[in-house]
Design a protein around this motif. Structure first.
Motif, PDB file in Angstrom:
ATOM      1  N   TYR A 223       0.817  -1.223   0.000  1.00 56.28           N
ATOM      2  CA  TYR A 223       0.000   0.000   0.000  1.00 56.28           C
ATOM      3  C   TYR A 223       0.852   1.275   0.000  1.00 56.28           C
ATOM      4  CZ  TYR A 223      -3.672   3.270   1.454  1.00 56.28           C
ATOM      5  OH  TYR A 223      -4.543   4.329   1.525  1.00 56.28           O
ATOM      6  N   THR A 235      -5.116   1.109  -4.123  1.00 59.45           N
ATOM      7  CA  THR A 235      -5.906   1.354  -2.901  1.00 59.45           C
ATOM      8  C   THR A 235      -7.109   0.418  -2.925  1.00 59.45           C
ATOM      9  OG1 THR A 235      -7.293   3.081  -3.868  1.00 59.45           O
ATOM     10  CG2 THR A 235      -5.170   3.786  -2.955  1.00 59.45           C
ATOM     11  N   SER A 236      -7.872   0.411  -1.849  1.00 57.65           N
ATOM     12  CA  SER A 236      -8.904  -0.634  -1.724  1.00 57.65           C
ATOM     13  C   SER A 236     -10.153  -0.396  -2.568  1.00 57.65           C
ATOM     14  CB  SER A 236      -9.322  -0.751  -0.263  1.00 57.65           C
ATOM     15  OG  SER A 236     -10.059   0.398   0.118  1.00 57.65           O
ATOM     16  N   SER A 237     -10.408   0.856  -2.955  1.00 58.26           N
ATOM     17  CA  SER A 237     -11.663   1.224  -3.641  1.00 58.26           C
ATOM     18  C   SER A 237     -12.895   0.819  -2.839  1.00 58.26           C
ATOM     19  CB  SER A 237     -11.757   0.599  -5.037  1.00 58.26           C
ATOM     20  OG  SER A 237     -10.704   1.023  -5.818  1.00 58.26           O
ATOM     21  N   LEU A 238     -12.794   0.831  -1.543  1.00 56.92           N
ATOM     22  CA  LEU A 238     -13.946   0.444  -0.711  1.00 56.92           C
ATOM     23  C   LEU A 238     -14.797   1.640  -0.285  1.00 56.92           C
ATOM     24  CD1 LEU A 238     -12.222  -2.296   1.492  1.00 56.92           C
ATOM     25  CD2 LEU A 238     -14.047  -2.665  -0.183  1.00 56.92           C
ATOM     26  N   SER A 239     -14.337   2.845  -0.607  1.00 56.77           N
ATOM     27  CA  SER A 239     -15.032   4.025  -0.077  1.00 56.77           C
ATOM     28  C   SER A 239     -16.527   4.092  -0.419  1.00 56.77           C
ATOM     29  CB  SER A 239     -14.323   5.310  -0.525  1.00 56.77           C
ATOM     30  OG  SER A 239     -14.121   5.307  -1.915  1.00 56.77           O
ATOM     31  N   TRP A 274      -2.579   1.607   5.786  1.00 56.27           N
ATOM     32  CA  TRP A 274      -4.001   1.565   5.411  1.00 56.27           C
ATOM     33  C   TRP A 274      -4.889   1.873   6.619  1.00 56.27           C
ATOM     34  CZ3 TRP A 274      -8.442  -1.952   5.484  1.00 56.27           C
ATOM     35  CH2 TRP A 274      -9.414  -1.583   4.550  1.00 56.27           C
ATOM     36  N   GLU A 277      -5.456   5.425   7.156  1.00 50.52           N
ATOM     37  CA  GLU A 277      -6.517   6.068   6.360  1.00 50.52           C
ATOM     38  C   GLU A 277      -7.878   5.884   7.020  1.00 50.52           C
ATOM     39  OE1 GLU A 277      -5.681   8.071   3.965  1.00 50.52           O
ATOM     40  OE2 GLU A 277      -3.636   7.405   4.317  1.00 50.52           O
ATOM     41  N   ASN A 344      -7.212   9.252  -4.406  1.00 46.00           N
ATOM     42  CA  ASN A 344      -6.965  10.259  -3.362  1.00 46.00           C
ATOM     43  C   ASN A 344      -5.902  11.286  -3.747  1.00 46.00           C
ATOM     44  OD1 ASN A 344      -7.235  11.335  -0.594  1.00 46.00           O
ATOM     45  ND2 ASN A 344      -5.113  10.622  -0.431  1.00 46.00           N
ATOM     46  N   ARG A 347      -7.507  13.710  -5.916  1.00 48.32           N
ATOM     47  CA  ARG A 347      -8.448  14.611  -5.220  1.00 48.32           C
ATOM     48  C   ARG A 347      -7.652  15.767  -4.634  1.00 48.32           C
ATOM     49  NH1 ARG A 347     -13.426  10.850  -2.912  1.00 48.32           N
ATOM     50  NH2 ARG A 347     -12.811   9.000  -4.032  1.00 48.32           N
ATOM     51  N   ASP A 375     -18.854   7.870  -3.546  1.00 47.45           N
ATOM     52  CA  ASP A 375     -18.518   7.727  -2.128  1.00 47.45           C
ATOM     53  C   ASP A 375     -18.737   9.027  -1.356  1.00 47.45           C
ATOM     54  OD1 ASP A 375     -16.317   9.410  -2.597  1.00 47.45           O
ATOM     55  OD2 ASP A 375     -14.872   7.778  -2.690  1.00 47.45           O
ATOM     56  N   ASP A 377     -19.354  11.772   1.042  1.00 48.35           N
ATOM     57  CA  ASP A 377     -19.523  11.660   2.487  1.00 48.35           C
ATOM     58  C   ASP A 377     -19.189  13.029   3.051  1.00 48.35           C
ATOM     59  OD1 ASP A 377     -19.325   9.921   5.106  1.00 48.35           O
ATOM     60  OD2 ASP A 377     -17.552  11.166   5.086  1.00 48.35           O
ATOM     61  N   ASN A 381     -15.427  14.532   2.734  1.00 47.38           N
ATOM     62  CA  ASN A 381     -15.332  15.479   1.624  1.00 47.38           C
ATOM     63  C   ASN A 381     -14.999  16.875   2.140  1.00 47.38           C
ATOM     64  OD1 ASN A 381     -15.557  15.995  -1.212  1.00 47.38           O
ATOM     65  ND2 ASN A 381     -17.518  16.990  -0.828  1.00 47.38           N
TER      66      ASN A 381
HETATM   67  P1  FAD Z   1      -8.124   3.597   0.655  1.00 46.64           P
HETATM   68  O1  FAD Z   1      -6.831   4.270   0.448  1.00 46.64           O
HETATM   69  O2  FAD Z   1      -8.196   2.159   0.393  1.00 46.64           O
HETATM   70  O3  FAD Z   1      -8.572   3.918   2.169  1.00 46.64           O
HETATM   71  C1  FAD Z   1      -9.489   3.087   2.889  1.00 46.64           C
HETATM   72  C2  FAD Z   1     -10.662   3.890   3.395  1.00 46.64           C
HETATM   73  O4  FAD Z   1     -10.227   4.879   4.308  1.00 46.64           O
HETATM   74  C3  FAD Z   1     -11.407   4.633   2.300  1.00 46.64           C
HETATM   75  O5  FAD Z   1     -12.322   3.816   1.646  1.00 46.64           O
HETATM   76  C4  FAD Z   1     -12.058   5.760   3.094  1.00 46.64           C
HETATM   77  O6  FAD Z   1     -13.243   5.332   3.716  1.00 46.64           O
HETATM   78  C5  FAD Z   1     -11.029   6.045   4.182  1.00 46.64           C
HETATM   79  N1  FAD Z   1     -10.165   7.157   3.771  1.00 46.64           N
HETATM   80  C6  FAD Z   1      -9.044   7.097   3.016  1.00 46.64           C
HETATM   81  N2  FAD Z   1      -8.474   8.306   2.909  1.00 46.64           N
HETATM   82  C7  FAD Z   1      -9.252   9.158   3.600  1.00 46.64           C
HETATM   83  C8  FAD Z   1      -9.192  10.554   3.868  1.00 46.64           C
HETATM   84  N3  FAD Z   1      -8.193  11.326   3.407  1.00 46.64           N
HETATM   85  N4  FAD Z   1     -10.181  11.110   4.590  1.00 46.64           N
HETATM   86  C9  FAD Z   1     -11.188  10.367   5.084  1.00 46.64           C
HETATM   87  N5  FAD Z   1     -11.294   9.041   4.875  1.00 46.64           N
HETATM   88  C10 FAD Z   1     -10.342   8.443   4.143  1.00 46.64           C
HETATM   89  N6  FAD Z   1     -13.522  10.066   0.941  1.00 46.64           N
HETATM   90  C11 FAD Z   1     -14.793   9.636   0.996  1.00 46.64           C
HETATM   91  O7  FAD Z   1     -15.045   8.514   1.434  1.00 46.64           O
HETATM   92  N7  FAD Z   1     -15.827  10.449   0.581  1.00 46.64           N
HETATM   93  C12 FAD Z   1     -15.607  11.701   0.085  1.00 46.64           C
HETATM   94  O8  FAD Z   1     -16.579  12.406  -0.240  1.00 46.64           O
HETATM   95  C13 FAD Z   1     -14.261  12.158  -0.012  1.00 46.64           C
HETATM   96  N8  FAD Z   1     -13.977  13.381  -0.536  1.00 46.64           N
HETATM   97  C14 FAD Z   1     -12.666  13.801  -0.590  1.00 46.64           C
HETATM   98  C15 FAD Z   1     -12.383  15.077  -1.112  1.00 46.64           C
HETATM   99  C16 FAD Z   1     -11.075  15.538  -1.180  1.00 46.64           C
HETATM  100  C17 FAD Z   1     -10.790  16.922  -1.728  1.00 46.64           C
HETATM  101  C18 FAD Z   1     -10.027  14.719  -0.719  1.00 46.64           C
HETATM  102  C19 FAD Z   1      -8.599  15.194  -0.775  1.00 46.64           C
HETATM  103  C20 FAD Z   1     -10.295  13.456  -0.205  1.00 46.64           C
HETATM  104  C21 FAD Z   1     -11.610  12.981  -0.134  1.00 46.64           C
HETATM  105  N9  FAD Z   1     -11.917  11.695   0.376  1.00 46.64           N
HETATM  106  C22 FAD Z   1     -13.216  11.284   0.443  1.00 46.64           C
HETATM  107  C23 FAD Z   1     -10.870  10.849   0.961  1.00 46.64           C
HETATM  108  C24 FAD Z   1     -10.181   9.848   0.010  1.00 46.64           C
HETATM  109  O9  FAD Z   1      -9.770  10.481  -1.156  1.00 46.64           O
HETATM  110  C25 FAD Z   1     -11.064   8.669  -0.342  1.00 46.64           C
HETATM  111  O10 FAD Z   1     -11.630   8.109   0.819  1.00 46.64           O
HETATM  112  C26 FAD Z   1     -10.248   7.566  -1.035  1.00 46.64           C
HETATM  113  O11 FAD Z   1      -9.660   8.067  -2.205  1.00 46.64           O
HETATM  114  C27 FAD Z   1     -11.150   6.394  -1.346  1.00 46.64           C
HETATM  115  O12 FAD Z   1     -10.456   5.413  -2.030  1.00 46.64           O
HETATM  116  P2  FAD Z   1     -10.167   4.004  -1.376  1.00 46.64           P
HETATM  117  O13 FAD Z   1     -11.410   3.429  -0.831  1.00 46.64           O
HETATM  118  O14 FAD Z   1      -9.427   3.205  -2.384  1.00 46.64           O
HETATM  119  O15 FAD Z   1      -9.203   4.430  -0.185  1.00 46.64           O
END
Ligand code: FAD
Length: 474
Positions: A223, A235-239, A274, A277, A344, A347, A375, A377, A381
């Motif tokens: 990771y 990344t996990s894409s679980l959001s 992970w 996060e 991420n 973003r 996703d 939230d 967000n």
């Molecule tokens: P992984 O890297 O696999 O992480 C596992 C889980 O951890 C995610 O599914 C998520 O639930 C949580 N997570 C990871 N990074 C963050 C973070 N920085 N803040 C809060 N939780 C996190 N995430 C959302 O779920 N909803 C949103 O609306 C959202 N808006 C965002 C807006 C901006 C401008 C930024 C910079 C980040 C935002 N994120 C948001 C956080 C993050 O980008 C996503 O959660 C992440 O990209 C989801 O991909 P993943 O499941 O593969 O993450």
């Protein structure tokens, strides 16, 4: 006795605290309800894709509840206020003795729940659970009993508490005894724009759990090396599942611990990375409870509200459409527009670009993201946007401004991600992909791709000046 489970952002039967508690008494008649509130969703800018994702999961939930002898009732009304009065009547007509639900932490949701509890207090016992977090808001505080404003000490205190807490996942309830399988009425589609969802996110909690398991088994070790590279599925894409509660954070934690038992000791490993996060997710949710103003479009750092943002609708539109002339920004926005998900790192890059290159109010970006994200939230967000805009707690300092070209060079060196989303740059060689017009000029070619909407070096100076002036004014 009749127990009613009110499903909201917890569309699963496994490890669902409210559902589990409602089913504990084997004699109780258990029924469930979901109330769609399209007007409220519009006000919250919920993405049509997310509404579709919810609808599809609701169908799956109806099915799995029915197999356990629990009927899922469904009602549609306008907004939260309407949902309260309708639910009060429903409780009366179904002779509900106890209502079970999992808490939501956003301000309108909390007010709705308070109003409901008050409305039914004479006849219905309400049981509310902290379910969508590993630790409840307010339980991780400084020595002065205050919420942390800085992430790293929050994480330290959080992990110390986590090891003492009971974060076991609960099983799905057994089938109710002596109950016939309820008739499954077709769920009427929401009165909300619906949108197609690609194949990237399969429907159902089992699909989400499988994805979690294979990520923790096969990918989490890498990771840290892969999480910043958008061309890789690192990344996990679980959001999307976590956002609507198809998966719980306890399930994530427990699966991670099963696959990587030393996660908490090996703090330089991918598994800990992970987990970190997941803790960010908690941090932002704890913050919105400690400072409800974050749910009301207000910045955490007040002086940043005096920044004089540019009113630049064409630039805003170019950003939304992925036509800014900065390839990494445009590829990212097109990924968002077409899939509802964005990596991420991207973003962070597009947020910095909107706020610190285009000097456009971060609320525009926050709103647009919500309207597109699968996703979406509020807490994550808002936290992400306020971090990028330097208006939040523990945010990037305002003078930290990403250079969109060098960010692209660092995180998508060969332009694989860019080329996947910008077919008009297909002919541009790798080494020129981040500044395609420079190449085109040398080749005497005209690209069907916009020139940069703004000069980064100049924009940087203007933004620094705008933030400094705001700071002085306050
Ligand atoms: P992984 O890297 O696999 O992480 C596992 C889980 O951890 C995610 O599914 C998520 O639930 C949580 N997570 C990871 N990074 C963050 C973070 N920085 N803040 C809060 N939780 C996190 N995430 C959302 O779920 N909803 C949103 O609306 C959202 N808006 C965002 C807006 C901006 C401008 C930024 C910079 C980040 C935002 N994120 C948001 C956080 C993050 O980008 C996503 O959660 C992440 O990209 C989801 O991909 P993943 O499941 O593969 O993450």
């Amino acid at each position: 006795t009749t127990h009613l489970v009110w499903f909201r952002n917890d569309l699963r039967i496994t490890d669902n605290r409210a559902l589990h508690a409602a089913c504990e008494d084997p004699q109780a008649r258990v029924i469930a309800i979901f109330i769609a509130t399209p007007e409220q969703w519009k006000q919250h800018e919920m993405a049509p894709r997310q509404a579709t994702f919810i609808y599809q999961h609701l169908q799956a939930l109806q099915h799995s509840l029915a197999e356990r002898g629990i009927a899922l009732h469904y009602h549609q009304c306008d907004d939260f206020a309407d949902s309260v009065s309708w639910l009060k009547d429903f409780c009366a007509s179904e002779k509900v003795d106890a209502l079970f639900y999992n808490k939501q932490y956003e301000i309108n949701e909390r007010q709705r729940d308070l109003a409901l509890e008050k409305a039914v207090s004479d006849t219905v016992m309400c049981h509310a659970f902290d379910d969508s977090l590993l630790l409840p808001p307010g339980s991780v505080t400084t020595g002065n009993d205050e919420m942390y404003k800085v992430y790293t000490p929050f994480r330290r205190a959080f992990l110390a508490r986590l090891t003492e807490s009971d974060s076991r996942s609960l099983p799905a309830p057994q089938a109710r005894e002596n109950v016939e399988k309820p008739v499954m009425h077709k769920l009427m589609p929401f009165d909300y724009p619906l949108a197609a969802i690609g194949d990237d996110f399969a429907i159902g909690e089992e699909a989400a759990r499988n994805q979690l398991r294979s990520f923790c088994r096969e990918q989490v070790q890498d990771y840290l090396e892969q999480r910043d590279l958008p061309a890789i599925d690192g990344t996990s894409s679980l959001s999307p599942y976590l956002a609507i509660g198809v998966l719980s954070p306890r399930q994530c934690l427990n699966r991670l611990r099963t696959e990587c038992p030393d996660v908490l000791e090996k703090t330089d490993g991918g598994a800990f990375g992970w987990l970190n996060e997941l803790v960010w997710r908690e941090f932002y949710r704890h913050l919105i409870v400690a400072w409800p103003k974050l749910c009301k479009h207000q910045p955490f750092v007040e002086w940043t509200d005096s920044v004089r943002w540019r009113d630049a609708p064409d630039d805003l539109q170019a950003w939304k459409n992925g036509k800014t002339g900065y390839p990494i920004v445009d590829a990212a926005m097109r990924q968002l527009n077409s899939t509802g998900w964005m990596h991420n790192r991207l973003r962070m890059i597009v947020a910095s670009f909107l706020v610190k290159d285009l000097l456009i109010n971060w609320r525009e970006g926050e709103r647009y993201f919500m309207s597109q994200l699968l996703d979406g939230d509020l807490a994550a967000n808002n936290g992400g946007w306020q971090w990028g805009a330097s208006t939040g707690t523990d945010a990037a300092p305002y003078f930290r401004i990403f250079n969109p070209t060098t960010q692209g060079e660092r995180f998508d060196k060969a332009g694989r991600f860019i080329k996947a989303w910008l077919p008009e740059l297909a002919d541009v060689p790798e080494r020129d992909i981040h500044q395609p017009h420079r190449w085109a000029e040398k080749q005497h070619r005209v690209l069907d791709y916009p020139l940069p909407v703004i000069d980064h070096a100049r924009a940087r100076k203007d933004t620094l000046a705008a933030f400094e002036a705001a700071k002085k004014r306050s």
